[in-house]
Design a protein around this motif. Sequence first.
Motif, short mmCIF file in Angstrom:
data_model
loop_
_atom_site.label_atom_id
_atom_site.label_comp_id
_atom_site.label_asym_id
_atom_site.label_seq_id
_atom_site.Cartn_x
_atom_site.Cartn_y
_atom_site.Cartn_z
N TYR A 1 42.10 1.70 20.31
CA TYR A 1 41.72 1.16 19.26
C TYR A 1 40.98 -0.23 19.82
O TYR A 1 41.62 -0.97 20.36
CB TYR A 1 42.63 0.87 17.97
N TYR A 2 39.68 -0.45 18.92
CA TYR A 2 38.97 -1.50 19.54
C TYR A 2 38.29 -2.26 18.19
O TYR A 2 37.93 -1.58 17.31
CB TYR A 2 37.61 -1.35 20.38
N CYS A 3 38.41 -3.56 18.26
CA CYS A 3 37.86 -4.42 17.45
C CYS A 3 36.45 -4.84 17.75
O CYS A 3 36.34 -4.83 19.22
CB CYS A 3 38.86 -5.61 17.17
N ALA A 4 35.58 -4.92 16.89
CA ALA A 4 34.27 -5.26 17.19
C ALA A 4 33.80 -6.13 16.24
O ALA A 4 34.06 -6.21 14.89
CB ALA A 4 33.51 -3.86 17.37
N ALA A 5 32.58 -6.79 16.51
CA ALA A 5 32.00 -7.64 15.66
C ALA A 5 30.40 -7.86 15.82
O ALA A 5 30.08 -7.53 17.09
CB ALA A 5 32.54 -9.36 15.85
N LYS A 6 29.80 -7.98 14.71
CA LYS A 6 28.40 -8.15 14.79
C LYS A 6 27.74 -9.11 13.88
O LYS A 6 28.45 -9.26 12.67
CB LYS A 6 27.80 -6.65 14.35
N ARG A 7 26.51 -9.57 14.21
CA ARG A 7 25.84 -10.67 13.32
C ARG A 7 24.62 -9.96 12.62
O ARG A 7 24.22 -10.42 11.77
CB ARG A 7 25.76 -11.72 14.39
N THR A 8 24.14 -8.55 13.37
CA THR A 8 23.05 -7.99 12.76
C THR A 8 23.50 -7.60 11.51
O THR A 8 24.45 -7.19 10.94
CB THR A 8 22.59 -6.86 13.71
N ILE A 9 22.19 -7.38 10.78
CA ILE A 9 22.15 -6.84 8.95
C ILE A 9 21.90 -5.30 9.52
O ILE A 9 20.87 -4.95 9.38
CB ILE A 9 21.12 -7.45 8.28
N ALA A 10 22.89 -4.58 9.67
CA ALA A 10 22.52 -3.12 10.23
C ALA A 10 24.09 -2.43 9.50
O ALA A 10 25.07 -3.13 9.33
CB ALA A 10 22.54 -3.02 11.51
N SER A 11 23.98 -1.15 9.90
CA SER A 11 25.08 -0.27 9.15
C SER A 11 26.46 -0.68 9.99
O SER A 11 26.48 -0.82 11.21
CB SER A 11 24.79 1.05 9.78
N ILE A 12 27.59 -0.67 9.26
CA ILE A 12 28.66 -1.04 9.70
C ILE A 12 29.22 -0.04 10.59
O ILE A 12 30.36 -0.41 11.05
CB ILE A 12 29.57 -1.74 8.60
#
Length: 123
Positions: free
Chosen positions: A93-104
């Motif tokens: 299991y991986y945790c991930a982060a994003k700043r872009t406004i795109a599909s989660i």
Amino acid sequence: VQLVESGGGVVQAGGSLRLSCAASGDTFSRYDMGWFRQAPGNDREFVAGMYRSGTNIYYADSVKGRFTISKDNARNAVWLQMNSLKPEDTAVYYCAAKRTIASITNEEHYAYWGQGTEVTVSS
């Protein structure tokens, strides 16, 4: 942002685990957060995600009603509570982060990943 997961382990079917993801290096509240998993021989898949506002949460159909994502901006942390675990939940299991406004739900939109934590559910 740097992400570190913990909380994986071996559990019997029907049991529970709580995965944690600690973030550092940037303002945590700026990021949408997601949990993904990859089982042996399979592609990585979306499990759960929460937009930075905290008001919109999404789950994969396979985990709806069993898993819960939550976060605390003050603690720079996100969790995945996993109940009623099944052998098919076995994966890294991986945790991930994003700043872009795109599909989660799309892993391609995530720029930041943890190292993963292994979950094994025995039957």
